[in-house]
Design an enzyme around this catalytic site. Structure first.
Site, PDB file in Angstrom:
ATOM      1  N   VAL A  83      -5.570   6.973   4.787  1.00  0.00           N
ATOM      2  CA  VAL A  83      -4.391   6.794   5.345  1.00  0.00           C
ATOM      3  C   VAL A  83      -3.262   7.201   4.198  1.00  0.00           C
ATOM      4  CG1 VAL A  83      -4.905   4.778   6.713  1.00  0.00           C
ATOM      5  CG2 VAL A  83      -4.281   4.193   4.727  1.00  0.00           C
ATOM      6  N   THR A  99     -17.446   8.555   1.341  1.00  0.00           N
ATOM      7  CA  THR A  99     -17.646   7.594   2.397  1.00  0.00           C
ATOM      8  C   THR A  99     -19.007   6.901   2.546  1.00  0.00           C
ATOM      9  OG1 THR A  99     -17.323   7.337   4.826  1.00  0.00           O
ATOM     10  CG2 THR A  99     -17.801   9.339   4.108  1.00  0.00           C
ATOM     11  N   ARG A 113       0.750  -1.244   0.025  1.00  0.00           N
ATOM     12  CA  ARG A 113      -0.061  -0.134   0.124  1.00  0.00           C
ATOM     13  C   ARG A 113       0.912   1.244  -0.085  1.00  0.00           C
ATOM     14  NH1 ARG A 113      -2.554  -3.524  -0.757  1.00  0.00           N
ATOM     15  NH2 ARG A 113      -2.302  -2.611  -2.681  1.00  0.00           N
ATOM     16  N   HIS A 163      -7.676   7.289  10.847  1.00  0.00           N
ATOM     17  CA  HIS A 163      -7.327   6.007  10.852  1.00  0.00           C
ATOM     18  C   HIS A 163      -5.906   5.788  10.570  1.00  0.00           C
ATOM     19  CE1 HIS A 163     -11.756   5.220   9.871  1.00  0.00           C
ATOM     20  NE2 HIS A 163     -11.557   5.425  11.067  1.00  0.00           N
TER      21      HIS A 163
END
Ligand code: APR
Length: 229
Positions: free
Chosen positions: A88, A170, A56, A104
């Site tokens: 993130v 979201t 990632r 997060h």
């Protein structure tokens, strides 16, 4: 200056080429979220989880902020802007936004498994056996399911000061992030940009059923018209 608070999720970065979590049958880049984003998953198979986040982090170097990230950064010319993101990635920062809170965690950081405050910039792949200075395994600085969300109090405080609240990309399924809109003052208008909006709060939310890049453009027009009237 009016204060715009923007809450973003995975859909914000979709047009940059980062997959969302719940658009692909509950799989995240081919993995069950519970396998790669829980403390239990990490205990069961730490190597798999570390490799997943190594990948990632590498992916981040191959993607760029999209027009919606850039347009939000430019909003700072006319508004005080606070961004609260569940993402993130660092695409808001790279687009030029100056006030970004990561609920997060952040893919650009690692931390000790022993001490959550022992956080460092993450520059190279981490593997099993790579330890912090006190001798404990390193892990990505990511808030996994079931873990506390250290930035939530700060995020609540910011939402309480919002003159305008904008929610982008979201599914509003993950708490406590999804509960943040309830902390905005009652008179604060709420805009929700998402091609498949997941809620409307009894019609109290202005829904813009568009992608992030199109929806932010629409929002800018609406805000411009509102100031002219
Ligand atoms: N533009 C805007 N929104 C989009 C786009 C796009 N181009 N493409 C998809 N979306 C929307 C989807 O319709 C969906 O509502 O983005 C949303 C993505 O939802 P999720 O995948 O559930 O992501 P998110 O809400 O950010 O997840 C919250 O869950 O897995 C955890 O910690 C992880 O931060 C994450 C949290």
């Amino acid at each position: 200056m009016k204060h715009i608070v923007v809450l973003t999720g995975a859909g914000m970065s979709a047009e940059s080429g980062i997959k969302t979590f719940r658009d692909a049958d509950g799989l995240w880049e081919g993995h069950d979220v519970m396998e790669v984003a829980t403390p239990e998953g990490f205990k069961r198979n730490p190597e798999l989880v570390l490799n997943f986040y190594n990948a990632r982090r590498k992916q981040l170097n191959e993607v760029e902020p999209n027009q919606a990230h850039k347009d939000l950064a430019r909003l700072e010319n006319n508004y005080k802007v606070s961004i609260i993101t569940q993402n993130v990635d660092d695409l808001h920062e790279r687009a030029g936004s100056s006030n970004v809170i990561h609920l997060h965690g952040e893919l650009r950081k690692i931390r000790s498994t022993k001490n959550e405050n022992d956080i460092k910039v993450w520059t190279e792949d981490i593997h099993l056996g790579d330890n912090c200075e006190s001798g404990y395994q390193l892990r990505p600085h990511i808030v996994w399911f079931g873990e506390a969300v250290p930035m939530i109090d700060k995020a609540v405080e910011i939402c309480q000061q919002a003159d305008i609240l904008v929610i982008i990309g979201t599914s509003m399924q993950v708490y406590p992030a999804a509960g943040l809109l309830d902390f905005a003052p009652t008179q604060t208008p709420i805009y929700y940009i998402d091609p498949k909006p997941a809620m409307d709060k009894n019609g109290k939310v202005h829904i813009i059923a568009e992608s992030a890049t199109e929806g932010v453009k629409t929002l800018l027009h609406l805000l411009e018209n509102a100031t002219q009237n």
